[in-house]
Design a protein around this motif. Structure first.
Motif, mmCIF file in Angstrom:
data_model
loop_
_atom_site.group_PDB
_atom_site.id
_atom_site.type_symbol
_atom_site.label_atom_id
_atom_site.label_comp_id
_atom_site.label_asym_id
_atom_site.label_seq_id
_atom_site.Cartn_x
_atom_site.Cartn_y
_atom_site.Cartn_z
ATOM 1 N N GLY A 198 0.814 -1.193 0.000
ATOM 2 C CA GLY A 198 0.000 0.000 0.000
ATOM 3 C C GLY A 198 0.854 1.253 0.000
ATOM 4 O O GLY A 198 2.069 1.226 -0.105
ATOM 5 N N ARG A 199 0.163 2.384 0.168
ATOM 6 C CA ARG A 199 0.863 3.650 0.149
ATOM 7 C C ARG A 199 0.836 4.360 1.490
ATOM 8 O O ARG A 199 1.286 5.475 1.598
ATOM 9 C CB ARG A 199 0.258 4.568 -0.921
ATOM 10 N N SER A 200 0.264 3.720 2.523
ATOM 11 C CA SER A 200 0.175 4.383 3.817
ATOM 12 C C SER A 200 1.468 4.247 4.603
ATOM 13 O O SER A 200 1.906 5.197 5.247
ATOM 14 C CB SER A 200 -0.997 3.813 4.623
ATOM 15 N N ASP A 201 2.076 3.055 4.585
ATOM 16 C CA ASP A 201 3.297 2.873 5.348
ATOM 17 C C ASP A 201 4.474 3.455 4.584
ATOM 18 O O ASP A 201 4.376 3.851 3.434
ATOM 19 C CB ASP A 201 3.518 1.393 5.651
ATOM 20 N N ALA A 202 5.603 3.492 5.282
ATOM 21 C CA ALA A 202 6.792 4.126 4.700
ATOM 22 C C ALA A 202 7.305 3.361 3.487
ATOM 23 O O ALA A 202 7.599 3.949 2.439
ATOM 24 C CB ALA A 202 7.885 4.235 5.765
ATOM 25 N N GLU A 203 7.414 2.044 3.602
ATOM 26 C CA GLU A 203 7.951 1.258 2.491
ATOM 27 C C GLU A 203 7.049 1.346 1.264
ATOM 28 O O GLU A 203 7.535 1.399 0.131
ATOM 29 C CB GLU A 203 8.111 -0.203 2.929
ATOM 30 N N ARG A 205 5.157 3.879 0.379
ATOM 31 C CA ARG A 205 5.351 5.185 -0.271
ATOM 32 C C ARG A 205 6.683 5.247 -1.003
ATOM 33 O O ARG A 205 6.787 5.880 -2.054
ATOM 34 C CB ARG A 205 5.262 6.303 0.774
ATOM 35 N N TRP A 206 7.727 4.645 -0.449
ATOM 36 C CA TRP A 206 9.006 4.634 -1.159
ATOM 37 C C TRP A 206 8.890 3.877 -2.473
ATOM 38 O O TRP A 206 9.429 4.310 -3.502
ATOM 39 C CB TRP A 206 10.083 4.013 -0.277
ATOM 40 N N LYS A 207 8.179 2.751 -2.466
ATOM 41 C CA LYS A 207 7.992 1.998 -3.710
ATOM 42 C C LYS A 207 7.116 2.759 -4.698
ATOM 43 O O LYS A 207 7.338 2.711 -5.902
ATOM 44 C CB LYS A 207 7.382 0.636 -3.398
ATOM 45 N N PHE A 208 6.108 3.464 -4.177
ATOM 46 C CA PHE A 208 5.195 4.193 -5.067
ATOM 47 C C PHE A 208 5.916 5.321 -5.793
ATOM 48 O O PHE A 208 5.708 5.555 -6.981
ATOM 49 C CB PHE A 208 4.018 4.742 -4.256
ATOM 50 N N TYR A 209 6.788 6.051 -5.083
ATOM 51 C CA TYR A 209 7.513 7.160 -5.693
ATOM 52 C C TYR A 209 8.849 6.736 -6.299
ATOM 53 O O TYR A 209 9.561 7.560 -6.858
ATOM 54 C CB TYR A 209 7.754 8.266 -4.665
ATOM 55 N N GLY A 210 9.204 5.460 -6.180
ATOM 56 C CA GLY A 210 10.410 4.957 -6.815
ATOM 57 C C GLY A 210 11.697 5.465 -6.204
ATOM 58 O O GLY A 210 12.646 5.770 -6.926
ATOM 59 N N LYS A 212 14.675 4.998 -2.843
ATOM 60 C CA LYS A 212 15.239 3.984 -1.964
ATOM 61 C C LYS A 212 15.021 4.363 -0.510
ATOM 62 O O LYS A 212 14.634 5.493 -0.185
ATOM 63 C CB LYS A 212 16.726 3.803 -2.237
ATOM 64 N N ASP A 213 15.279 3.418 0.345
ATOM 65 C CA ASP A 213 15.107 3.616 1.780
ATOM 66 C C ASP A 213 16.154 4.599 2.283
ATOM 67 O O ASP A 213 17.362 4.339 2.171
ATOM 68 C CB ASP A 213 15.240 2.274 2.500
ATOM 69 N N PRO A 214 15.757 5.759 2.818
ATOM 70 C CA PRO A 214 16.784 6.703 3.316
ATOM 71 C C PRO A 214 17.470 6.225 4.575
ATOM 72 O O PRO A 214 18.465 6.825 4.993
ATOM 73 C CB PRO A 214 15.969 7.975 3.573
ATOM 74 N N ARG A 215 16.971 5.170 5.191
ATOM 75 C CA ARG A 215 17.592 4.652 6.399
ATOM 76 C C ARG A 215 18.507 3.472 6.111
ATOM 77 O O ARG A 215 18.693 2.612 6.972
ATOM 78 C CB ARG A 215 16.505 4.222 7.379
ATOM 79 N N ALA A 216 19.041 3.405 4.896
ATOM 80 C CA ALA A 216 19.876 2.255 4.524
ATOM 81 C C ALA A 216 21.112 2.146 5.411
ATOM 82 O O ALA A 216 21.520 1.049 5.806
ATOM 83 C CB ALA A 216 20.288 2.364 3.060
#
Length: 313
Positions: A198-203, A205-210, A212-216
């Motif tokens: 989905g688009r509610s959680d952080a992951e 939204r990251w996938k929706f906007y293409g 990467k995880d800023p907390r890598a």
């Protein structure tokens, strides 16, 4: 906030924003209607060939200065009852325009023979109510120029465009009213928006906007800490070895002389499984192994704390 699930208006705008702009458009039309009522100029209104219903659309449209404001507040505060009042005004406005159009088209049918008609002669001589301003000057002009067929076509096309746009706006406002009445005050989440897809959680939204995880870097914190510890431990070990080597001693001497770790002054009896573990004792060899009971019998001071071979090496 604009809810994309409500749909769009004019194919581009969110529905709520579109209805708000429609209310402002109706407010501007009401100002033109008031201007038409004050001046009597046919250029400020869409009808005017039938003298009986000449002012009907303008009177109804002028009321929009109040209803449009109510509609705008209803859209801003999401109040369905206020939007409902605004929508009913739009329906009444469309009805008045349709009635005026039918009356105008019925009058335009007389355009071709208007100059020779008894009605024209009567209005020319006395007026409808005995006044000269009641004469149908617009129809007189069309009949004198012999453009009656073109006038009927132009009036029909213009009314269709104007009425179609207003009807579309009214439809979108009615749709927004239905959305407000049918909307659940507390949205129900069936779990799709909360999962990783989905688009509610952080992951989601990251996938929706293409992106990467800023907390890598934080996710690999353990690895980074291990590397930092290895670097710090290595530098400390080298420094300690260098200081001992500079003093003339070596690792074998340190183990023999007891530099690493403090010696135990009094022996402690071995117990449990520790009594059978091998214990380092000082001697000529760096590592001399004896059992704990034997070392304790000889009074060895290190026998009280038997060590695992891993720590004695």
């Amino acid at each position: 906030a604009f809810n994309p699930e409500m749909g769009t208006c004019c194919m581009l705008l969110p529905l709520k924003l579109g209805v708000g702009l429609i209310s402002m458009f109706v407010f501007a039309q009401s100002l033109l209607a008031m201007l038409a009522l004050m001046t009597g100029d046919i250029r400020f209104q869409g009808n005017g060939y039938n003298r009986t219903l000449y002012k009907l659309p303008s009177i109804v449209s002028a009321m929009g200065i109040m209803f449009a404001f109510v509609g705008l507040l209803g859209v801003y505060d999401d109040k369905p009852n206020w939007v409902r009042v605004f929508n009913r005004f739009q329906i009444a406005k469309l009805g008045a325009a349709a009635i005026a159009m039918v009356a105008d088209m019925w009058t335009l049918q007389k355009c071709d023979s208007w100059l020779e008609s008894a009605e024209h002669l009567r209005t020319t001589e006395f007026g409808v109510n005995g006044l000269e301003q009641d004469q149908n000057k617009a129809l007189d002009t069309l009949a004198e120029l012999h453009v009656c067929p073109w006038a009927r076509w132009a009036y029909g096309i213009g009314f269709a465009v104007d009425f179609g746009i207003c009807a579309y706006f009214a439809y979108k406002c009615l749709l927004y009213e239905y959305m407000l009445y049918s909307r659940v005050p507390f949205p129900i989440d069936f779990g799709f928006e909360g999962c990783s897809g989905g688009r509610s959680d952080a992951e989601g939204r990251w996938k929706f906007y293409g992106v990467k995880d800023p907390r890598a870097d934080e996710l690999h914190r353990d690895r980074l800490m291990a590397e930092a510890f290895a670097k710090s431990y290595g530098s400390t070990t080298e420094a300690s070895r260098g200081s001992r080597g500079g003093a003339g001693g070596g690792d074998d001497d340190d183990r023999r002389d007891g530099v690493v770790g403090a010696p135990i002054s009094q022996p402690m009896p071995a117990c449990g499984l520790a009594s059978g573990l091998p214990t380092p004792v000082p001697g000529n060899s760096p590592v001399a192994w004896r059992s704990a009971p034997a070392a304790a019998a000889q009074g060895n001071t290190l026998a009280a704390a038997p060590l695992h071979p891993y720590y004695s090496q």
